[in-house]
Design an enzyme around this catalytic site. Structure first.
Site, PDB file in Angstrom:
ATOM      1  N   ILE A  59       0.781  -1.375  -0.015  1.00  0.00           N
ATOM      2  CA  ILE A  59       0.085  -0.089   0.182  1.00  0.00           C
ATOM      3  C   ILE A  59       0.689   1.175   0.221  1.00  0.00           C
ATOM      4  O   ILE A  59       0.234   2.492  -0.271  1.00  0.00           O
ATOM      5  CB  ILE A  59      -1.129   0.090   1.379  1.00  0.00           C
ATOM      6  N   TYR A  60       2.100   1.181   0.314  1.00  0.00           N
ATOM      7  CA  TYR A  60       2.757   2.284   0.603  1.00  0.00           C
ATOM      8  C   TYR A  60       3.246   3.054  -1.001  1.00  0.00           C
ATOM      9  O   TYR A  60       3.842   2.437  -1.659  1.00  0.00           O
ATOM     10  CB  TYR A  60       4.175   2.219   1.153  1.00  0.00           C
ATOM     11  N   SER A  61       2.535   4.298  -1.163  1.00  0.00           N
ATOM     12  CA  SER A  61       2.608   4.753  -2.509  1.00  0.00           C
ATOM     13  C   SER A  61       2.213   4.130  -3.739  1.00  0.00           C
ATOM     14  O   SER A  61       2.561   4.147  -4.607  1.00  0.00           O
ATOM     15  CB  SER A  61       3.857   5.254  -2.806  1.00  0.00           C
ATOM     16  N   MET A  62       1.151   3.047  -3.167  1.00  0.00           N
ATOM     17  CA  MET A  62       0.426   2.271  -4.163  1.00  0.00           C
ATOM     18  C   MET A  62       1.638   1.384  -4.804  1.00  0.00           C
ATOM     19  O   MET A  62       1.394   1.185  -6.110  1.00  0.00           O
ATOM     20  CB  MET A  62      -0.391   2.836  -5.032  1.00  0.00           C
TER      21      MET A  62
END
Length: 325
Positions: A59-62
């Site tokens: 999920i971090y920066s997608m």
């Protein structure tokens, strides 16, 4: 650098973990995220210090964080020398299986993470939250199958209630499946709710802690009213800490006082407190400036007396639960 075994396993990790939520797309939900050029400088410096433990998430920066970390490790390190952790659960797409911990979601998200990381395996796969829509038996069996396939070597958990973690470990044990070896919990000097239940359960199962937000989004590294970009814009951190600031400020002032007395920085005192906890294997530290990494590494050599630890801890008051859902 100092190293320790993670949980009841032979996996050796540095006593400091570089959190990679700070690396990725500058137009993500957090506008203090670094671009790839600046991110690579910090990753390279961490490797030079001997840090071998890197924590990211799909999920971090997608997914961009995973891509940046994967490219940097390929350029600066031997894959076999580093421990890469990533996470699964958060909603990556607005579809029925775009998130969560069903077998289908876990399997497809691991494949996507491996592709972004450009790696053959994930050292530590962490479930990011508890999935109330999926039976824990389904989740634990899928994680076990990934471990047996070689695509994942160890599994960990993050941000859940003690009874949920106890249930997951019990399900794994009763079925002969792989148990969790780590818990990435919310833990720092101004948020210690896990000491009441989750941390004792982790101790019971010989599970190591890899706390996130060890500096409370900077609140334990500077005067409370310091004006920083993250303090102004990080709505998630403000939700966690603003409602208890009246009581927390008193603890932060003690951190500041002790730091001045010992001639070190506030962040170093706050991290040293965590390093003195036997069940803490490796705090996950987010870094956006090089001096923050330098200070964190130096904190490994700071010794606190029991009297100093008591002084830092004695003003703590109960908080509303933040993290588990």
């Amino acid at each position: 650098m100092k190293y320790t075994n993670l949980g009841n396993s032979g996996l050796q990790v540095s006593k400091l973990c570089l959190g990679c939520m700070s690396f990725g797309a500058t137009n993500w939900i957090h506008d203090w995220v670094l671009d790839e050029t600046e991110s690579r400088k910090i990753i390279k410096s961490a490797l030079d210090y001997g840090i071998n433990f890197f924590d990211t998430a799909n999920i971090y920066s997608m997914g961009v964080s995973e891509e940046i970390l994967g490219r940097a490790i390929k350029d600066y390190a031997n894959r076999s020398d580093v421990v890469v952790a990533t996470k699964v659960y958060q909603q990556m797409r607005d579809t029925p299986h775009g998130g969560g911990l069903s077998r289908k979601s876990i399997m497809q998200e691991v494949e996507a993470s491996l592709k972004r990381l450009d790696m053959d395996y994930i050292d530590l796969l962490i479930i990011h939250r508890w999935d109330y829509k999926t039976p824990i038996e389904e989740t634990m069996e899928a994680l076990h199958d990934l471990k047996k396939s070689g695509k994942v070597h160890y599994i960990g958990a993050s941000s859940m209630h003690a009874h949920q973690f106890q249930e997951a470990q019990y399900v794994a044990k009763m079925n002969g499946w792989t148990p969790f070896i780590s818990m990435q919990n919310h833990y720092n000097l101004i948020y210690r709710e896990g000491e009441k239940d989750l941390i004792p359960v982790c101790d019971q199962h010989k599970v190591s802690l890899t706390p996130y937000s060890p500096l409370a989004a900077g609140r334990l590294a500077r005067a409370w009213d310091a004006d920083t970009k993250r303090a102004q814009t990080d709505k998630t951190a403000r939700k966690k800490y603003d409602e208890t600031q009246e009581q927390d400020i008193k603890i932060v002032k003690r951190v500041q006082e002790l730091a001045e007395r010992k001639g070190v920085k506030m962040a170093q005192i706050s991290l040293a407190w965590l390093f003195h906890k036997e069940n803490v294997a490796s705090p996950v530290l987010g870094v956006t400036k090089m001096y923050q990494l330098d200070d964190a590494v130096a904190a490994l050599d700071i010794t606190l007396t029991q009297e100093e630890i008591n002084y830092l801890e004695e003003l703590y008051q109960p908080h509303r639960i933040q993290g588990p859902r």
